[in-house]
Design a protein around this motif. Sequence first.
Motif, PDB file in Angstrom:
ATOM      1  N   THR A  52       0.819  -1.204   0.000  1.00 49.61           N
ATOM      2  CA  THR A  52       0.000   0.000   0.000  1.00 49.61           C
ATOM      3  C   THR A  52       0.856   1.258   0.000  1.00 49.61           C
ATOM      4  OG1 THR A  52      -1.725  -1.203   1.199  1.00 49.61           O
ATOM      5  CG2 THR A  52      -1.878   1.204   1.176  1.00 49.61           C
ATOM      6  N   TYR A  55       2.726   1.983  -3.337  1.00 43.97           N
ATOM      7  CA  TYR A  55       1.922   2.380  -4.494  1.00 43.97           C
ATOM      8  C   TYR A  55       1.029   3.588  -4.239  1.00 43.97           C
ATOM      9  CZ  TYR A  55       3.245  -1.680  -7.248  1.00 43.97           C
ATOM     10  OH  TYR A  55       3.951  -2.600  -7.976  1.00 43.97           O
ATOM     11  N   ALA A  56       0.920   4.034  -3.006  1.00 46.30           N
ATOM     12  CA  ALA A  56      -0.033   5.086  -2.637  1.00 46.30           C
ATOM     13  C   ALA A  56       0.078   6.344  -3.501  1.00 46.30           C
ATOM     14  CB  ALA A  56       0.123   5.453  -1.165  1.00 46.30           C
ATOM     15  N   THR A  57       1.266   6.738  -3.849  1.00 41.61           N
ATOM     16  CA  THR A  57       1.442   7.961  -4.639  1.00 41.61           C
ATOM     17  C   THR A  57       1.501   7.689  -6.136  1.00 41.61           C
ATOM     18  OG1 THR A  57       3.854   7.837  -4.451  1.00 41.61           O
ATOM     19  CG2 THR A  57       2.679   9.105  -2.758  1.00 41.61           C
ATOM     20  N   MET A  59      -0.907   5.603  -7.870  1.00 43.42           N
ATOM     21  CA  MET A  59      -2.139   4.943  -8.298  1.00 43.42           C
ATOM     22  C   MET A  59      -2.623   5.551  -9.618  1.00 43.42           C
ATOM     23  SD  MET A  59      -2.750   2.803  -5.779  1.00 43.42           S
ATOM     24  CE  MET A  59      -4.458   2.450  -5.552  1.00 43.42           C
ATOM     25  N   GLU A  61      -5.233   6.972 -12.423  1.00 40.50           N
ATOM     26  CA  GLU A  61      -6.420   7.811 -12.281  1.00 40.50           C
ATOM     27  C   GLU A  61      -7.649   6.925 -12.126  1.00 40.50           C
ATOM     28  OE1 GLU A  61      -8.862  11.170 -14.792  1.00 40.50           O
ATOM     29  OE2 GLU A  61      -6.702  10.971 -15.123  1.00 40.50           O
ATOM     30  N   VAL A  63      -8.319   5.131  -9.488  1.00 44.75           N
ATOM     31  CA  VAL A  63      -8.059   4.065  -8.518  1.00 44.75           C
ATOM     32  C   VAL A  63      -7.747   4.709  -7.174  1.00 44.75           C
ATOM     33  CG1 VAL A  63      -6.567   2.132  -7.903  1.00 44.75           C
ATOM     34  CG2 VAL A  63      -7.173   2.524 -10.297  1.00 44.75           C
ATOM     35  N   SER A  64      -8.416   4.247  -6.134  1.00 42.63           N
ATOM     36  CA  SER A  64      -8.176   4.821  -4.813  1.00 42.63           C
ATOM     37  C   SER A  64      -8.317   3.732  -3.760  1.00 42.63           C
ATOM     38  CB  SER A  64      -9.161   5.955  -4.522  1.00 42.63           C
ATOM     39  OG  SER A  64     -10.488   5.469  -4.531  1.00 42.63           O
ATOM     40  N   LEU A  65      -7.770   4.008  -2.603  1.00 45.39           N
ATOM     41  CA  LEU A  65      -7.850   3.097  -1.470  1.00 45.39           C
ATOM     42  C   LEU A  65      -8.493   3.824  -0.302  1.00 45.39           C
ATOM     43  CD1 LEU A  65      -4.258   1.618  -1.625  1.00 45.39           C
ATOM     44  CD2 LEU A  65      -6.358   0.351  -2.018  1.00 45.39           C
ATOM     45  N   ALA A  66      -9.483   3.193   0.309  1.00 50.55           N
ATOM     46  CA  ALA A  66     -10.062   3.742   1.528  1.00 50.55           C
ATOM     47  C   ALA A  66      -9.069   3.512   2.664  1.00 50.55           C
ATOM     48  CB  ALA A  66     -11.396   3.058   1.841  1.00 50.55           C
ATOM     49  N   SER A  67      -9.263   4.198   3.748  1.00 53.25           N
ATOM     50  CA  SER A  67      -8.325   4.090   4.870  1.00 53.25           C
ATOM     51  C   SER A  67      -8.271   2.678   5.452  1.00 53.25           C
ATOM     52  CB  SER A  67      -8.686   5.093   5.968  1.00 53.25           C
ATOM     53  OG  SER A  67      -9.982   4.806   6.475  1.00 53.25           O
ATOM     54  N   GLU A  69      -8.482  -0.101   3.537  1.00 51.83           N
ATOM     55  CA  GLU A  69      -8.121  -1.014   2.457  1.00 51.83           C
ATOM     56  C   GLU A  69      -6.612  -1.064   2.286  1.00 51.83           C
ATOM     57  OE1 GLU A  69     -11.926  -0.707  -0.530  1.00 51.83           O
ATOM     58  OE2 GLU A  69     -10.362   0.811  -0.734  1.00 51.83           O
TER      59      GLU A  69
END
Length: 89
Positions: A52, A55-57, A59, A61, A63-67, A69
């Motif tokens: 996580t 890859y966080a920075t 991702m 367009e 695609v997102s991760l909830a807090s 996930e």
Amino acid sequence: MTRAWEADPSALFERRLGKSAAELGNSDGKDDCPDIWQLDNGDIAVIGRDLTASYATRMPEGVSLASDERLVVIPGNMLGAAKPDITDV
């Protein structure tokens, strides 16, 4: 806020999809065992490396991760081996 889908923490492991990490040569049989399982409610559990933060920075367009996930990575051959066990929905 209500989500369209929510994971059920009471669901049980029902069957492995594909082959084990040991069968695919992705594990030495100790504590590094990526895996893919179908749960008894039809959901899929994926055991992999938590990347996580890596890859966080980066991702794509849209695609997102909830807090709550995590982005996990598994060997490509593991998903390929699971393909025959994954039914069309």
